[in-house]
Scaffold this active site. Structure first.
Site, PDB file in Angstrom:
ATOM      1  N   ALA A  33      13.783  -7.583  -1.065  1.00  0.00           N
ATOM      2  CA  ALA A  33      13.944  -8.442   0.112  1.00  0.00           C
ATOM      3  C   ALA A  33      15.033  -9.496  -0.123  1.00  0.00           C
ATOM      4  O   ALA A  33      15.903  -9.709   0.731  1.00  0.00           O
ATOM      5  CB  ALA A  33      12.620  -9.116   0.460  1.00  0.00           C
ATOM      6  N   THR A  61       9.559  -5.537  -7.326  1.00  0.00           N
ATOM      7  CA  THR A  61      10.309  -4.349  -6.915  1.00  0.00           C
ATOM      8  C   THR A  61      10.564  -3.427  -8.100  1.00  0.00           C
ATOM      9  O   THR A  61      10.417  -2.199  -8.009  1.00  0.00           O
ATOM     10  CB  THR A  61      11.647  -4.763  -6.262  1.00  0.00           C
ATOM     11  OG1 THR A  61      11.351  -5.482  -5.064  1.00  0.00           O
ATOM     12  CG2 THR A  61      12.513  -3.549  -5.934  1.00  0.00           C
ATOM     13  N   GLY A  66       5.656   4.550  -6.403  1.00  0.00           N
ATOM     14  CA  GLY A  66       5.546   5.620  -5.409  1.00  0.00           C
ATOM     15  C   GLY A  66       6.807   5.833  -4.623  1.00  0.00           C
ATOM     16  O   GLY A  66       7.384   6.920  -4.622  1.00  0.00           O
ATOM     17  N   GLU A 132       1.474   9.831   0.289  1.00  0.00           N
ATOM     18  CA  GLU A 132       0.529   8.928  -0.375  1.00  0.00           C
ATOM     19  C   GLU A 132      -0.609   8.640   0.586  1.00  0.00           C
ATOM     20  O   GLU A 132      -0.611   9.102   1.727  1.00  0.00           O
ATOM     21  CB  GLU A 132       1.237   7.627  -0.790  1.00  0.00           C
ATOM     22  CG  GLU A 132       2.224   7.804  -1.925  1.00  0.00           C
ATOM     23  CD  GLU A 132       2.834   6.477  -2.370  1.00  0.00           C
ATOM     24  OE1 GLU A 132       2.090   5.607  -2.830  1.00  0.00           O
ATOM     25  OE2 GLU A 132       4.050   6.318  -2.229  1.00  0.00           O
ATOM     26  N   HIS A 253      -5.363  -2.000  -5.491  1.00  0.00           N
ATOM     27  CA  HIS A 253      -4.942  -0.603  -5.665  1.00  0.00           C
ATOM     28  C   HIS A 253      -6.071   0.151  -6.347  1.00  0.00           C
ATOM     29  O   HIS A 253      -6.622  -0.315  -7.349  1.00  0.00           O
ATOM     30  CB  HIS A 253      -3.670  -0.533  -6.517  1.00  0.00           C
ATOM     31  CG  HIS A 253      -2.971   0.789  -6.399  1.00  0.00           C
ATOM     32  ND1 HIS A 253      -3.500   1.945  -6.947  1.00  0.00           N
ATOM     33  CD2 HIS A 253      -1.823   1.156  -5.795  1.00  0.00           C
ATOM     34  CE1 HIS A 253      -2.671   2.958  -6.683  1.00  0.00           C
ATOM     35  NE2 HIS A 253      -1.646   2.496  -5.977  1.00  0.00           N
ATOM     36  N   ARG A 302      -5.849   3.265   1.256  1.00  0.00           N
ATOM     37  CA  ARG A 302      -6.125   2.636  -0.031  1.00  0.00           C
ATOM     38  C   ARG A 302      -7.451   1.864  -0.063  1.00  0.00           C
ATOM     39  O   ARG A 302      -8.174   1.901  -1.052  1.00  0.00           O
ATOM     40  CB  ARG A 302      -4.966   1.676  -0.282  1.00  0.00           C
ATOM     41  CG  ARG A 302      -4.666   1.442  -1.676  1.00  0.00           C
ATOM     42  CD  ARG A 302      -3.313   0.821  -1.782  1.00  0.00           C
ATOM     43  NE  ARG A 302      -2.281   1.818  -1.963  1.00  0.00           N
ATOM     44  CZ  ARG A 302      -0.999   1.516  -2.134  1.00  0.00           C
ATOM     45  NH1 ARG A 302      -0.616   0.252  -2.137  1.00  0.00           N
ATOM     46  NH2 ARG A 302      -0.115   2.463  -2.307  1.00  0.00           N
ATOM     47  N   HIS A 382      -3.186  -5.713  -6.086  1.00  0.00           N
ATOM     48  CA  HIS A 382      -1.890  -5.036  -6.014  1.00  0.00           C
ATOM     49  C   HIS A 382      -0.921  -5.695  -5.039  1.00  0.00           C
ATOM     50  O   HIS A 382       0.269  -5.805  -5.329  1.00  0.00           O
ATOM     51  CB  HIS A 382      -2.133  -3.588  -5.601  1.00  0.00           C
ATOM     52  CG  HIS A 382      -0.904  -2.731  -5.567  1.00  0.00           C
ATOM     53  ND1 HIS A 382      -0.103  -2.541  -6.670  1.00  0.00           N
ATOM     54  CD2 HIS A 382      -0.354  -2.000  -4.561  1.00  0.00           C
ATOM     55  CE1 HIS A 382       0.899  -1.728  -6.346  1.00  0.00           C
ATOM     56  NE2 HIS A 382       0.776  -1.405  -5.079  1.00  0.00           N
ATOM     57  N   GLU A 406       7.071  -9.548   0.447  1.00  0.00           N
ATOM     58  CA  GLU A 406       5.643  -9.783   0.225  1.00  0.00           C
ATOM     59  C   GLU A 406       5.225 -11.221   0.505  1.00  0.00           C
ATOM     60  O   GLU A 406       4.080 -11.476   0.885  1.00  0.00           O
ATOM     61  CB  GLU A 406       5.254  -9.384  -1.207  1.00  0.00           C
ATOM     62  CG  GLU A 406       3.743  -9.385  -1.414  1.00  0.00           C
ATOM     63  CD  GLU A 406       3.292  -8.812  -2.748  1.00  0.00           C
ATOM     64  OE1 GLU A 406       4.141  -8.309  -3.505  1.00  0.00           O
ATOM     65  OE2 GLU A 406       2.081  -8.878  -3.033  1.00  0.00           O
ATOM     66  N   ARG A 417      -2.170  -2.786   3.926  1.00  0.00           N
ATOM     67  CA  ARG A 417      -0.834  -2.191   3.985  1.00  0.00           C
ATOM     68  C   ARG A 417      -0.887  -0.686   3.723  1.00  0.00           C
ATOM     69  O   ARG A 417      -1.534  -0.220   2.784  1.00  0.00           O
ATOM     70  CB  ARG A 417       0.052  -2.846   2.929  1.00  0.00           C
ATOM     71  CG  ARG A 417       1.440  -2.269   2.836  1.00  0.00           C
ATOM     72  CD  ARG A 417       2.236  -3.003   1.787  1.00  0.00           C
ATOM     73  NE  ARG A 417       1.666  -2.851   0.467  1.00  0.00           N
ATOM     74  CZ  ARG A 417       1.968  -1.883  -0.389  1.00  0.00           C
ATOM     75  NH1 ARG A 417       2.855  -0.957  -0.062  1.00  0.00           N
ATOM     76  NH2 ARG A 417       1.414  -1.838  -1.576  1.00  0.00           N
ATOM     77  N   SER A 422       5.915  -1.369   1.794  1.00  0.00           N
ATOM     78  CA  SER A 422       6.320  -2.728   1.406  1.00  0.00           C
ATOM     79  C   SER A 422       7.810  -2.832   1.104  1.00  0.00           C
ATOM     80  O   SER A 422       8.475  -3.771   1.549  1.00  0.00           O
ATOM     81  CB  SER A 422       5.505  -3.211   0.217  1.00  0.00           C
ATOM     82  OG  SER A 422       5.498  -2.250  -0.801  1.00  0.00           O
TER      83      SER A 422
HETATM   84  C1  SIN Z   1       1.858   3.450  -5.594  1.00  0.00           C
HETATM   85  O1  SIN Z   1       2.810   4.043  -6.089  1.00  0.00           O
HETATM   86  O2  SIN Z   1       0.710   3.898  -5.583  1.00  0.00           O
HETATM   87  C2  SIN Z   1       2.085   2.114  -5.000  1.00  0.00           C
HETATM   88  C3  SIN Z   1       2.943   2.234  -3.836  1.00  0.00           C
HETATM   89  C4  SIN Z   1       2.727   1.065  -2.948  1.00  0.00           C
HETATM   90  O3  SIN Z   1       2.133   0.071  -3.362  1.00  0.00           O
HETATM   91  O4  SIN Z   1       3.105   1.142  -1.792  1.00  0.00           O
END
Ligand code: SIN
Length: 571
Positions: A33, A61, A66, A132, A253, A302, A382, A406, A417, A422
């Protein structure tokens, strides 16, 4: 409804500035950001000063595994991305902000490509997209397998290094905003661990500040966030009179590697993309407990997975569950499970080394080989879905103060989220800030004498604070625990520092943000998204379909509720 909470320092005790400088715009923070904001602003305003608490790549960052979500794949559309985002957000997203995010997302990812980000490509040379939790399509672009954040950070840092209009100051902690007679931004005080003319506390006079300083993970004992994530930007904004929104929606997470009961600080993340590639959760008996919990099973949003893991942990009395990823890539070997074991393991190893090299080496460093072992996992803090309330162009309620990434609450995440939204939020909203900020730059204004009551909390309270937050304000919350946490935080706020310095500034920020978060969590008497109340297990749209905003005046915080416009993406 308004409720008074605890008295906190109205500003940080700090030495008088020993140096001053000027910049048109100060950007605080150097993740996706902050770097994007600085790059996008650099040719539109005079001087851009980019300050960061540690070195440029010490923020969150760099750790993102993911990837970055955008409707880029065949058959996908922004409308589908919008639907998944709204469902994850559990009824309190800002629908317009989500529309902005998903519609401008693909262009934002192409901007990263233009800046030299090397995303992973498929055999046809197109972006390789994965899935994901909460996504109904493959739409997550990734780089270096599971090193997406590091690659984006590298490319953007290179662009900043090539931009003479941006001055970078590392090891610079933002202390407090300097405000003009109209309550708007006139500067910022900083503490720089530097040398010569810029060492110690100084003042930057400026016409706008863009907060991009990341989240608050260090509020908890275990987090995926790096050490710098102490909620500084949120605390600076709160003390200056800005609104903090949705703070109670802290995302835990589900699959953070469990390192034992005494583990503390930043913990290794096992990306949701591992489940996206076919890994699944099991308990000690090998039961796949996500089946039947949600239509997406192990790839449910999540909050659903984190809750299911916690429930199973409570039912079984175990401190963690297991992630089984020993079969990933095995099919390619042609060997059966019991047959040619060597060939099968070699194939799984190749898959892991190509797709998740970072996680593979981290897990092995901790004595777990994902090729042959189950991975112990438990939820940990997380991401802060809430933050400094902004409009669709990153404006806060304070003239000249903007927020992105964030640290901000743009409204795109709601109560939870969606995975990999993000990095995208930081990109999209920093670009939007850069579109409007140059046209609304304030005149240079002199700061007025600061009437806020100064204070400083001792750095020694940090461990007690984290233990309280993890124990009472963590994944599973209830009124007695939250009330006890508020009382402990009240006490910790009164433990004054003997020594002025980074430990005490960070501790004060941690207490400030924890108090605000706990006050909102206590008032939200329902379960929604990542806010899980044992004593109010249902979502209650008749009372709580909206936002808690925390503000501070004269060191006293108040919390006010405002209803959200309904969204049509609820599950
Ligand atoms: C992850 O890789 O599980 C995290 C990705 C995220 O926080 O968006």
């Amino acid at each position: 409804m308004t409720t008074d909470a605890v008295r906190l320092p109205g500003r940080l005790i700090a030495p008088e500035p020993g140096w001053t400088t000027r910049a048109d715009v100060v950007v605080v923070g150097s993740g996706i950001a902050g770097l994007t904001a600085a790059l996008r602003l650099r040719k539109k305003v005079g001087k851009v000063l980019l300050v960061t608490k540690d070195v440029l790549n010490a923020g969150s960052t760099q750790w993102a595994q993911g990837g970055i979500a955008a409707a880029l794949g065949p058959g996908d559309s922004p409308a589908e991305h919008e639907r998944d985002t709204l469902v994850a957000g559990a009824g309190v997203c800002d629908a317009e902000a989500v529309r902005v995010l998903v519609n401008e997302g693909p262009k934002a990812v192409r901007y990263l490509l233009k800046r030299g980000t090397n995303f992973d490509l498929d055999a046809a040379g197109d972006l390789s997209l994965t899935r994901e939790g909460g996504h109904h399509r493959d739409r997550i672009a990734h780089a270096g397998g599971d090193a997406t954040g590091a690659e984006i950070q590298r490319a953007l840092m290179q662009s900043v290094a090539d931009a003479p209009q941006i001055e970078v100051v590392e090891h610079a902690l933002a202390v407090d905003l300097l405000l003009g007679a109209d309550g708007g931004v006139s500067g910022l005080t900083l503490h720089v661990m530097g040398e010569g003319q810029r060492d110690g506390v100084g003042a930057v006079h400026c016409r706008a500040v863009v907060l991009a300083s990341g989240g608050l993970g260090q509020v908890f004992s275990q987090t995926t966030n790096p050490a710098v994530s102490t909620g500084d930007g949120m605390a600076v904004a709160l003390r200056a009179g800005a609104r903090l929104r949705d703070l109670e929606f802290v995302q835990f997470h589900p699959t953070v590697m469990y390192l034992g009961p005494d583990s503390h600080g930043q913990q290794p993340l096992i990306s949701e993309a591992v489940r996206g590639e076919g890994a699944f959760l099991v308990d000690d008996e090998g039961n796949r407990f996500m089946q039947g919990v949600h239509e997406l099973a192990d790839l449910a949003p999540r909050d659903v997975v984190a809750k299911a893991i916690m429930k199973r942990m409570l039912e079984t009395g175990r401190p963690h569950m297991w992630l089984d990823a020993r079969h990933l890539g095995a099919d390619a070997s042609g060997a059966s499970h019991d047959g040619d074991r060597g060939a099968r393991e070699a194939s799984v190893t190749r898959f892991w080394a190509r797709r998740f090299p970072t996680i593979l080496s981290t897990a092995r460093r901790h004595g777990i080989d994902p090729v042959t072992d189950l991975i112990p996992v438990a939820p940990a803090c997380h991401y802060a879905s809430g933050g400094v309330a902004t409009d669709l162009h990153g404006r806060t309620g304070i003239p000249g103060l903007y927020a992105t990434g964030e640290v901000a609450c743009s409204g795109v995440h709601g109560a939870n989220r969606l995975a990999s939204n993000s990095l995208l939020e930081g990109l999209v909203f920093s670009r939007r800030i850069a579109k409007v900020l140059p046209g609304e730059l304030r005149p240079w204004t002199e700061p007025v004498a600061d009437q806020r009551v100064p204070g400083l909390v001792s750095g020694a309270v940090r461990r007690d604070l984290q233990a309280t937050m993890s124990g009472k304000v963590g994944v599973l919350r209830n009124a007695p625990g939250l009330t006890e946490a508020a009382a402990v935080l009240d006490k910790l706020a009164g433990v004054t520092a003997d020594e002025v310095g980074q430990d005490a500034w960070e501790a004060t920020n941690l207490v400030t943000i924890s108090s605000a978060l706990t006050a909102a969590a206590l008032l939200r008497e329902e379960t929604r998204g990542s806010h899980w109340r044992e004593d109010f297990p249902e979502r209650d749209d008749t009372r709580w379909a909206g936002h808690f905003d925390v503000q501070m005046a004269d060191g006293l915080t108040s919390v006010a509720f405002s209803p959200a416009a309904p969204t049509d993406g609820d599950d």
